[in-house]
Design a protein around this motif. Structure first.
Motif, PDB file in Angstrom:
ATOM      1  N   GLY A  18      62.196  52.966  26.436  1.00 44.70           N
ATOM      2  CA  GLY A  18      62.289  51.941  25.399  1.00 44.70           C
ATOM      3  C   GLY A  18      61.617  52.323  24.078  1.00 44.70           C
ATOM      4  O   GLY A  18      62.042  51.879  23.008  1.00 44.70           O
ATOM      5  N   ARG A 307      65.844  50.826  36.807  1.00 43.04           N
ATOM      6  CA  ARG A 307      65.182  51.883  37.550  1.00 43.04           C
ATOM      7  C   ARG A 307      64.799  51.277  38.900  1.00 43.04           C
ATOM      8  O   ARG A 307      64.387  50.111  38.973  1.00 43.04           O
ATOM      9  CB  ARG A 307      63.906  52.332  36.818  1.00 43.04           C
ATOM     10  CG  ARG A 307      64.159  53.064  35.520  1.00 43.04           C
ATOM     11  CD  ARG A 307      62.861  53.608  34.917  1.00 43.04           C
ATOM     12  NE  ARG A 307      62.043  52.563  34.346  1.00 43.04           N
ATOM     13  CZ  ARG A 307      60.802  52.281  34.740  1.00 43.04           C
ATOM     14  NH1 ARG A 307      60.237  52.971  35.712  1.00 43.04           N
ATOM     15  NH2 ARG A 307      60.111  51.309  34.179  1.00 43.04           N
ATOM     16  N   GLY A 361      72.905  55.882  40.127  1.00 39.65           N
ATOM     17  CA  GLY A 361      73.138  56.736  38.968  1.00 39.65           C
ATOM     18  C   GLY A 361      72.803  55.996  37.693  1.00 39.65           C
ATOM     19  O   GLY A 361      72.450  54.815  37.725  1.00 39.65           O
ATOM     20  N   TYR A 362      72.876  56.725  36.586  1.00 39.30           N
ATOM     21  CA  TYR A 362      72.661  56.107  35.275  1.00 39.30           C
ATOM     22  C   TYR A 362      74.014  56.089  34.588  1.00 39.30           C
ATOM     23  O   TYR A 362      74.602  57.131  34.335  1.00 39.30           O
ATOM     24  CB  TYR A 362      71.640  56.914  34.469  1.00 39.30           C
ATOM     25  CG  TYR A 362      71.217  56.199  33.204  1.00 39.30           C
ATOM     26  CD1 TYR A 362      70.047  55.444  33.170  1.00 39.30           C
ATOM     27  CD2 TYR A 362      72.006  56.249  32.050  1.00 39.30           C
ATOM     28  CE1 TYR A 362      69.660  54.763  32.023  1.00 39.30           C
ATOM     29  CE2 TYR A 362      71.624  55.563  30.905  1.00 39.30           C
ATOM     30  CZ  TYR A 362      70.454  54.835  30.900  1.00 39.30           C
ATOM     31  OH  TYR A 362      70.083  54.155  29.758  1.00 39.30           O
ATOM     32  N   SER A 367      77.071  49.701  32.803  1.00 41.04           N
ATOM     33  CA  SER A 367      76.088  48.651  32.522  1.00 41.04           C
ATOM     34  C   SER A 367      76.680  47.600  31.572  1.00 41.04           C
ATOM     35  O   SER A 367      76.404  46.411  31.701  1.00 41.04           O
ATOM     36  CB  SER A 367      74.781  49.238  31.970  1.00 41.04           C
ATOM     37  OG  SER A 367      74.906  49.634  30.618  1.00 41.04           O
ATOM     38  N   GLU A 384      56.403  43.641  33.143  1.00 42.98           N
ATOM     39  CA  GLU A 384      57.500  44.020  32.259  1.00 42.98           C
ATOM     40  C   GLU A 384      57.039  43.880  30.813  1.00 42.98           C
ATOM     41  O   GLU A 384      56.961  42.773  30.288  1.00 42.98           O
ATOM     42  CB  GLU A 384      58.706  43.099  32.516  1.00 42.98           C
ATOM     43  CG  GLU A 384      60.002  43.581  31.916  1.00 42.98           C
ATOM     44  CD  GLU A 384      60.433  44.926  32.474  1.00 42.98           C
ATOM     45  OE1 GLU A 384      60.213  45.929  31.765  1.00 42.98           O
ATOM     46  OE2 GLU A 384      60.976  44.985  33.592  1.00 42.98           O
ATOM     47  N   THR A 389      67.171  44.458  29.635  1.00 45.48           N
ATOM     48  CA  THR A 389      68.412  44.030  30.299  1.00 45.48           C
ATOM     49  C   THR A 389      68.583  42.512  30.247  1.00 45.48           C
ATOM     50  O   THR A 389      69.711  42.022  30.183  1.00 45.48           O
ATOM     51  CB  THR A 389      68.478  44.521  31.761  1.00 45.48           C
ATOM     52  OG1 THR A 389      67.357  44.008  32.471  1.00 45.48           O
ATOM     53  CG2 THR A 389      68.489  46.029  31.843  1.00 45.48           C
ATOM     54  N   TYR A 392      70.201  41.840  26.833  1.00 44.96           N
ATOM     55  CA  TYR A 392      71.642  42.090  26.866  1.00 44.96           C
ATOM     56  C   TYR A 392      72.341  40.958  27.618  1.00 44.96           C
ATOM     57  O   TYR A 392      73.408  40.496  27.234  1.00 44.96           O
ATOM     58  CB  TYR A 392      71.972  43.418  27.562  1.00 44.96           C
ATOM     59  CG  TYR A 392      71.313  44.645  26.966  1.00 44.96           C
ATOM     60  CD1 TYR A 392      71.167  44.789  25.587  1.00 44.96           C
ATOM     61  CD2 TYR A 392      70.835  45.668  27.787  1.00 44.96           C
ATOM     62  CE1 TYR A 392      70.563  45.919  25.052  1.00 44.96           C
ATOM     63  CE2 TYR A 392      70.237  46.795  27.253  1.00 44.96           C
ATOM     64  CZ  TYR A 392      70.100  46.910  25.892  1.00 44.96           C
ATOM     65  OH  TYR A 392      69.502  48.033  25.371  1.00 44.96           O
TER      66      TYR A 392
END
Ligand code: ADP
Length: 491
Positions: A18, A307, A361-362, A367, A384, A389, A392
């Protein structure tokens, strides 16, 4: 107002987390407020490759512990950069902090000391053509800057005014702590290796030094700014942060509302706005197809994009898959990380093949699809700092179900009865990151989704109307810089 931002990574050139997003977004958001930001980056191959052809050498500053170094000035992706080009420190492909085996580079202390020292030299005016009013440094990699100014500033600058310093902590878990053997490499006087300087339990603490000497300390949400001053979440820095209490504040991160815009997002099969959310159904069907889940419109489809670590509360989800499915929710999980957690989630998905699915996976495009088609996004983090996320999710009408910690607490308004009556809820929060807290939140979500569709729609629309861009946060940074500079000029 002139600001030198000092960062170890920056989007779009180099990103592991980030911090890169913040470093990349703030200059553009601050420019309309009359704040000129230049960013000092280490000369990682990806940064050097991104520099445009007009980049120039503006200084030759050989390193005190040996090796050549020069400072380049140029632009990349429209961003105004200064780059410390010291090949023996930074000409290493891959992750900027870790070697190919995933271990810290053994010379990380020297690498980021060199970056911080270059920033200090710019700060006290050695470039002649450009001197910043504020040095805004990020995380432990930039945290020695205030220490260099403190110990070397007056010697180096002939008594000239020091720039003000801001340290932003993006994640307190990373503290830049090194064995005392690195001390002679840092170019600081021996008196600085003390409790009131850089010494931290016998080691050298980079972040500790920044906390000690920065004029202002910010972190990426007000609640996290409070939490890091508590014994529970302070990760050994809480006493220092309480001592610097008056200097600590929290400013939430924004997101790029152009990249993340459901009305124009080319990664979605169906685009939509707050007025008409019906097209989201086509996106949901696509998710169900790609994840192999059974379509069931009485059951909310809840995604996770994360993650896979204990910080993110993934263990809790993995341990309680049966109970989660029993609430009536379905889960689509995208993530990578801890192998044990991956295996546990995979086992859960095998037990409930129609209701729980996992993609390891990324996958950036996936996403976007998950945000654009899932009914909700689950973020059960134990801590956090800010979190992206859920932001979004708000923007995409994907209702955030979040633990009430850090930035999650600050950016989601719990749609409890009072909030529903007042028409202000944007998601669901749960206070205890326990199985019971999580399951109760999911039961509330299922109830609202299934039996209170008008309330659910209202929550989605409230979220889509929430201010998740950079404008107001940039204004807070600009106001902070202005306060510090005014204070400095009264010294
Ligand atoms: P952190 O930085 O602690 O991992 P944040 O929520 O602040 O958590 O940011 C995570 C970012 O990484 C978000 O932009 C999120 O969408 C993205 N992300 C995480 N995991 C994945 C994945 N497996 N695939 C695609 N994007 C991911």
């Amino acid at each position: 107002m002139k600001v030198l931002s000092v960062a170890s990574e920056m989007f779009p050139m180099l990103k592991t987390g980030g911090l890169a997003d913040v470093a990349g977004a703030l200059p553009g958001a601050l420019a309309p407020l009359g704040v000129q930001v230049r960013t000092l980056l280490p000369g990682h191959p990806k940064v050097l490759a991104a520099l445009d052809a007009g980049a120039k050498v503006v200084a030759e500053w050989p390193l005190w512990f040996g090796g050549p170094a020069r400072l380049l000035a140029g632009a990349a992706a429209g961003l105004d950069l200064l780059v410390l080009d010291a090949p023996h420190l930074h000409d290493r492909a891959g992750n900027p902090y870790l070697d190919a085996n995933g271990r810290d580079w053994p010379d990380n202390a020297q690498r980021y000391a060199a970056l911080a020292h270059a920033a200090a030299r710019i700060g006290w005016g050695e470039l002649k053509t450009w001197k910043p009013d504020v040095l805004h440094v990020h995380d432990w990699q930039g945290a020695l800057v205030p220490a260099y100014l403190h110990y070397l500033g007056n010697g180096g600058n002939g008594g000239k005014k020091q720039p003000a310093t801001v340290l932003t902590i993006h994640n307190l878990a990373f503290q830049g702590q090194f064995n005392a053997a690195v001390w002679p490499q840092l170019g600081l006087p021996d008196e600085a290796f003390s409790m009131h300087g850089l010494e931290y339990f016998g080691d050298v603490g980079f972040l500790k030094a920044g906390i000690q000497f920065a004029d202002a300390i910010t972190t990426v949400s007000p609640t996290y700014a409070h939490e890091i001053r508590t014994h529970r979440d302070g990760m050994g820095m809480d006493a220092m942060l309480r001592w610097r209490q008056a200097a600590v504040s929290g400013i939430v991160n924004g997101i790029d509302t152009e990249v993340w815009n459901p009305a124009t997002d080319a990664l979605l099969p169906a685009r939509y706005g707050a007025q008409d959310l019906a097209p989201r159904l086509a996106n949901k069907r696509e998710i169900e197809k790609r994840f192999g889940l059974t379509a069931d419109d009485s059951s909310p489809l809840i995604c996770m994009i994360s993650r896979l670590t204990e910080q993110k509360g993934i263990d809790l989800v993995a341990q309680h898959i049966d109970a989660i499915v029993a609430t009536g929710a379905r889960l689509a999980i995208l993530g990578s990380g801890d192998a044990g957690l991956e295996a546990a989630l995979r086992a859960g998905a095998q037990t409930h093949p129609q209701r729980v699915a996992l993609r390891i996976g990324y996958d950036e495009p996936l996403s976007h699809l998950l945000q654009g088609g899932s009914d909700a996004i689950l973020v059960p983090s134990r801590f956090e700092p800010c979190g992206l996320t859920q932001l979004y999710g708000l923007r995409y009408g994907c209702v955030p179900i979040v633990a009430r910690v850090g930035g999650l607490a600050d950016t989601v308004i719990d749609a409890n009865d009072a909030a529903l009556k007042a028409g202000v809820g944007t998601g669901i929060q749960f206070a205890d990151v326990t199985a019971e807290g999580l399951l109760e939140a999911l039961r509330r979500a299922v109830q609202l989704f299934r039996h209170q569709p008008a309330d659910w729609l209202r929550i989605q629309r409230n979220g889509m109307a929430a201010d998740v861009g950079w404008r107001s946060s940039a204004a807070e940074y600009a106001a902070l810089y202005a306060r510090l500079v005014a204070k400095e000029s009264h010294k």
